[in-house]
Design a protein around this motif. Structure first.
Motif, PDB file in Angstrom:
ATOM      1  N   THR A  51      -7.212  -4.087   2.084  1.00  0.00           N
ATOM      2  CA  THR A  51      -7.507  -2.659   2.120  1.00  0.00           C
ATOM      3  C   THR A  51      -7.813  -2.086   0.748  1.00  0.00           C
ATOM      4  OG1 THR A  51      -5.155  -2.124   1.918  1.00  0.00           O
ATOM      5  CG2 THR A  51      -6.043  -2.301   4.139  1.00  0.00           C
ATOM      6  N   MET A 105      -2.576  -6.938   5.515  1.00  0.00           N
ATOM      7  CA  MET A 105      -2.075  -6.669   4.172  1.00  0.00           C
ATOM      8  C   MET A 105      -0.826  -7.502   3.877  1.00  0.00           C
ATOM      9  SD  MET A 105      -2.217  -5.157   1.275  1.00  0.00           S
ATOM     10  CE  MET A 105      -2.935  -3.529   1.059  1.00  0.00           C
ATOM     11  N   GLY A 107       0.789  -1.224   0.000  1.00  0.00           N
ATOM     12  CA  GLY A 107       0.000   0.000   0.000  1.00  0.00           C
ATOM     13  C   GLY A 107       0.820   1.273   0.000  1.00  0.00           C
ATOM     14  N   THR A 156      -2.461   0.375  -5.293  1.00  0.00           N
ATOM     15  CA  THR A 156      -1.496  -0.517  -4.682  1.00  0.00           C
ATOM     16  C   THR A 156      -0.726  -1.241  -5.766  1.00  0.00           C
ATOM     17  OG1 THR A 156      -2.898  -0.858  -2.766  1.00  0.00           O
ATOM     18  CG2 THR A 156      -1.192  -2.498  -3.165  1.00  0.00           C
ATOM     19  N   PHE A 166       0.488   0.230   7.027  1.00  0.00           N
ATOM     20  CA  PHE A 166      -0.292  -0.898   6.505  1.00  0.00           C
ATOM     21  C   PHE A 166      -0.635  -1.862   7.647  1.00  0.00           C
ATOM     22  CE2 PHE A 166       4.124  -2.293   6.302  1.00  0.00           C
ATOM     23  CZ  PHE A 166       4.055  -3.585   6.785  1.00  0.00           C
TER      24      PHE A 166
END
Length: 222
Positions: free
Chosen positions: A191, A169, A160, A198, A165
């Motif tokens: 997310t 993730m 991310g 991303t 994060f």
């Protein structure tokens, strides 16, 4: 038109519910048809499966799974990788703040995913290995299966692009490489609904003692 669409949707939902109900009824019917011997055999199978799973867990724990550990040298790295099927190795540097962020998440995942070994190695103590793997960005996670590097997580670009994060993730990213048993949806990061853009990359499988790896950056993430 809207009413027609709603009618179609209602019929689809009704059919889906009916199919689920039929499967449940069939399963219950099968259980009802079982005699005492059948139930005893079913219990034995489940007990055997539990014993097998417990034995496997104890074997993993004996090999250092279940905790996030630091190893001291390149020689130790090869022996650790050789004895475990799934390994996540964090190549870190004490002066890099992002390595400390990864430490926190990896410690959590090591306890959760006992099927995988989680270790860390100081790049300053492993010049040969980092050169052979062409690790240029710190932190880098090497994801290994059966002694071969299947994938890398370089910096936080796959997480991310943020220091904040969630552990989920990183867990998802490791799941994408099949280095942990991931039960979530691999098609979408946890997310994705909140954060767009991303970046996600994969590399080809290569042996630990050879192959090439080129980072998209030659600078450290200090």
């Amino acid at each position: 038109m809207a009413n027609q669409t709603m009618d179609i949707l209602a019929k689809v939902l009704e059919q889906s519910a009916k199919l689920v109900e039929e499967k449940v009824d069939a399963h219950l019917s099968k259980l009802n048809e079982m005699d005492e011997d059948d139930l005893d055999r079913l219990k034995e199978k489940r007990l055997e499966a539990l014993k097998k799973a417990q034995k496997q867990k104890q074997e993993w724990l004996a090999k250092g799974h279940g905790e996030y550990r630091e190893i001291a040298s390149e020689k130790e790295f090869f022996s650790e990788v050789k004895e475990s099927k799934n390994v996540v190795c964090h190549f870190y540097k004490n002066s890099t703040f992002r390595c400390k962020i990864l430490d926190k998440h990896l410690a959590i995942l090591a306890r959760k995913h006992v099927e995988t070994k989680f270790i860390k190695l100081d790049v300053e103590k492993a010049p040969f290995l980092t050169d052979r793997l062409r690790i240029k960005v710190i932190p880098t996670l090497a994801l290994l299966l059966d002694g071969k590097t299947k994938d890398y997580v370089v910096g936080f670009s796959d997480l991310g692009n943020t220091d904040e994060f969630p552990t989920e993730m990183l867990e998802w990213r490791l799941g994408c490489a099949d280095v942990i048993n991931y039960s979530g949806n691999l098609m979408e990061p946890p997310t994705m609904g909140q954060r767009s853009g991303t970046k996600f990359t994969k590399v080809e499988k290569k042996t630990i003692r050879g192959g090439t790896y080129d980072s998209d950056s030659d600078s450290g993430d200090d």
